[in-house]
Design a protein around this motif. Structure first.
Motif, PDB file in Angstrom:
ATOM      1  N   MET A 127       4.426  36.771 -42.126  1.00 65.86           N
ATOM      2  CA  MET A 127       5.396  37.847 -42.351  1.00 65.86           C
ATOM      3  C   MET A 127       4.714  39.044 -43.011  1.00 65.86           C
ATOM      4  SD  MET A 127       8.193  36.657 -41.072  1.00 65.86           S
ATOM      5  CE  MET A 127       9.540  37.578 -41.739  1.00 65.86           C
ATOM      6  N   GLU A 128       3.827  38.772 -43.960  1.00 70.32           N
ATOM      7  CA  GLU A 128       3.093  39.848 -44.625  1.00 70.32           C
ATOM      8  C   GLU A 128       2.323  40.679 -43.596  1.00 70.32           C
ATOM      9  OE1 GLU A 128       2.058  42.193 -47.731  1.00 70.32           O
ATOM     10  OE2 GLU A 128       3.044  40.289 -48.167  1.00 70.32           O
ATOM     11  N   LYS A 129       1.674  39.994 -42.679  1.00 70.31           N
ATOM     12  CA  LYS A 129       0.919  40.694 -41.626  1.00 70.31           C
ATOM     13  C   LYS A 129       1.860  41.501 -40.734  1.00 70.31           C
ATOM     14  CE  LYS A 129      -2.426  39.808 -37.961  1.00 70.31           C
ATOM     15  NZ  LYS A 129      -3.180  38.795 -37.217  1.00 70.31           N
ATOM     16  N   GLU A 130       2.990  40.915 -40.381  1.00 66.59           N
ATOM     17  CA  GLU A 130       3.967  41.606 -39.527  1.00 66.59           C
ATOM     18  C   GLU A 130       4.500  42.859 -40.222  1.00 66.59           C
ATOM     19  OE1 GLU A 130       5.981  42.000 -35.913  1.00 66.59           O
ATOM     20  OE2 GLU A 130       4.379  40.639 -36.473  1.00 66.59           O
ATOM     21  N   TYR A 131       4.862  42.746 -41.496  1.00 66.29           N
ATOM     22  CA  TYR A 131       5.379  43.910 -42.227  1.00 66.29           C
ATOM     23  C   TYR A 131       4.293  44.972 -42.410  1.00 66.29           C
ATOM     24  CZ  TYR A 131       9.370  40.907 -43.289  1.00 66.29           C
ATOM     25  OH  TYR A 131      10.465  40.088 -43.203  1.00 66.29           O
ATOM     26  N   GLY A 132       3.049  44.534 -42.479  1.00 70.77           N
ATOM     27  CA  GLY A 132       1.949  45.479 -42.595  1.00 70.77           C
ATOM     28  C   GLY A 132       1.900  46.463 -41.433  1.00 70.77           C
ATOM     29  N   ARG A 133       2.376  46.039 -40.278  1.00 66.39           N
ATOM     30  CA  ARG A 133       2.437  46.945 -39.121  1.00 66.39           C
ATOM     31  C   ARG A 133       3.330  48.154 -39.410  1.00 66.39           C
ATOM     32  NH1 ARG A 133       5.040  43.720 -34.802  1.00 66.39           N
ATOM     33  NH2 ARG A 133       5.543  45.822 -34.222  1.00 66.39           N
ATOM     34  N   PHE A 134       4.238  48.006 -40.354  1.00 65.15           N
ATOM     35  CA  PHE A 134       5.164  49.085 -40.706  1.00 65.15           C
ATOM     36  C   PHE A 134       4.741  49.797 -41.992  1.00 65.15           C
ATOM     37  CE2 PHE A 134       7.389  45.849 -38.284  1.00 65.15           C
ATOM     38  CZ  PHE A 134       7.889  46.610 -37.248  1.00 65.15           C
ATOM     39  N   GLY A 135       3.551  49.452 -42.481  1.00 67.32           N
ATOM     40  CA  GLY A 135       3.018  50.107 -43.668  1.00 67.32           C
ATOM     41  C   GLY A 135       3.619  49.614 -44.974  1.00 67.32           C
ATOM     42  N   ILE A 136       4.220  48.423 -44.947  1.00 68.86           N
ATOM     43  CA  ILE A 136       4.834  47.887 -46.161  1.00 68.86           C
ATOM     44  C   ILE A 136       4.376  46.444 -46.389  1.00 68.86           C
ATOM     45  CG2 ILE A 136       6.882  49.368 -46.119  1.00 68.86           C
ATOM     46  CD1 ILE A 136       8.428  47.045 -44.799  1.00 68.86           C
ATOM     47  N   SER A 137       4.486  46.021 -47.638  1.00 68.86           N
ATOM     48  CA  SER A 137       4.184  44.637 -47.987  1.00 68.86           C
ATOM     49  C   SER A 137       5.478  43.820 -47.941  1.00 68.86           C
ATOM     50  CB  SER A 137       3.603  44.575 -49.401  1.00 68.86           C
ATOM     51  OG  SER A 137       4.620  44.914 -50.345  1.00 68.86           O
ATOM     52  N   ARG A 138       5.345  42.522 -48.106  1.00 69.65           N
ATOM     53  CA  ARG A 138       6.529  41.659 -48.154  1.00 69.65           C
ATOM     54  C   ARG A 138       7.439  42.033 -49.309  1.00 69.65           C
ATOM     55  NH1 ARG A 138       5.228  35.524 -48.354  1.00 69.65           N
ATOM     56  NH2 ARG A 138       7.329  35.148 -48.991  1.00 69.65           N
ATOM     57  N   GLY A 139       6.861  42.303 -50.468  1.00 74.58           N
ATOM     58  CA  GLY A 139       7.655  42.695 -51.626  1.00 74.58           C
ATOM     59  C   GLY A 139       8.385  44.007 -51.404  1.00 74.58           C
ATOM     60  N   GLU A 140       7.722  44.948 -50.766  1.00 73.39           N
ATOM     61  CA  GLU A 140       8.356  46.231 -50.463  1.00 73.39           C
ATOM     62  C   GLU A 140       9.440  46.053 -49.407  1.00 73.39           C
ATOM     63  OE1 GLU A 140       4.236  48.486 -51.593  1.00 73.39           O
ATOM     64  OE2 GLU A 140       4.751  48.210 -49.485  1.00 73.39           O
ATOM     65  N   PHE A 141       9.185  45.181 -48.433  1.00 73.23           N
ATOM     66  CA  PHE A 141      10.226  44.868 -47.453  1.00 73.23           C
ATOM     67  C   PHE A 141      11.461  44.329 -48.165  1.00 73.23           C
ATOM     68  CE2 PHE A 141      12.523  41.604 -45.162  1.00 73.23           C
ATOM     69  CZ  PHE A 141      13.042  42.349 -44.121  1.00 73.23           C
ATOM     70  N   ASP A 142      11.255  43.451 -49.144  1.00 68.00           N
ATOM     71  CA  ASP A 142      12.396  42.869 -49.858  1.00 68.00           C
ATOM     72  C   ASP A 142      13.279  43.954 -50.477  1.00 68.00           C
ATOM     73  OD1 ASP A 142      11.576  40.300 -49.202  1.00 68.00           O
ATOM     74  OD2 ASP A 142      10.642  39.923 -51.154  1.00 68.00           O
ATOM     75  N   VAL A 143      12.665  44.987 -51.031  1.00 67.98           N
ATOM     76  CA  VAL A 143      13.433  46.086 -51.623  1.00 67.98           C
ATOM     77  C   VAL A 143      14.204  46.825 -50.532  1.00 67.98           C
ATOM     78  CG1 VAL A 143      13.296  48.293 -52.849  1.00 67.98           C
ATOM     79  CG2 VAL A 143      11.872  46.369 -53.587  1.00 67.98           C
TER      80      VAL A 143
END
Length: 174
Positions: free
Chosen positions: A55-71
């Motif tokens: 998931m971290e790698k997937e969110y990285g495609r959008f320029g965000i980390s997992r923690g930032e995605f959570d926000v």
């Protein structure tokens, strides 16, 4: 002519895994121990870690980390107007205010959220998704869910997935 969708082929159940090896080692040196709970939680931990990395790698495609995605996701699922206080975000995400501040600073700098004074409390702030933040949240949640769906569908049929969800819900209630 209509095309029929076929279910993806299920991966064969693994014969043995690393958790089996660990519980077998314990059985050899401590046959008095019942290691089923170790096997359950060991697999939950390993699945969570593996999927978390993916998931971290997937969110990285959008320029965000997992923690930032959570926000972003917390703001997005709060509904219109996609606004919460930093305290509400911290409570939902189980973060300290210091940990939340760092995430908010980075997301605000990236233009994905904005902080503004709370109209009902002049000491407070409100955190809101920007249009770009809303777009990133929607894209990232869809991509992450697709990755999770792929993993579940590769191993379980729909009834098994429902059953597993129900069993894990029971375990979490303890």
């Amino acid at each position: 002519m209509t095309l029929r969708r076929t279910a993806p082929a299920k991966a064969p159940a693994p014969q043995r895994d690393a958790v089996d090896a660990i519980t077998e080692q314990w059985a050899a040196v401590r046959p008095d121990l019942q290691t089923t709970p170790m096997a359950v939680f060991g697999r939950i931990y390993r699945i969570a870690r593996t999927m978390g990395d993916r998931m971290e790698k997937e969110y990285g495609r959008f320029g965000i980390s997992r923690g930032e995605f959570d926000v972003l996701a917390t703001l997005r699922r709060s509904g219109m107007p996609y606004t919460l206080s930093p305290r509400e975000l911290s409570a939902t995400l189980m973060l300290t205010t210091g940990g939340m501040t760092g995430r908010l600073d980075k997301l605000e700098k990236a233009g994905l959220l904005a902080r503004s004074p709370d109209p009902n409390d002049r000491r407070g702030l409100r955190v809101s998704l920007t249009a770009e933040g809303l777009d990133i949240a929607d894209q990232a949640v869809a991509a992450g869910l697709a990755l999770q769906r792929e993993a579940v569908d590769a191993a379980l049929d729909p009834a098994e997935a429902e059953q597993l969800g129900a069993l894990l819900r029971k375990l979490m209630a303890v």
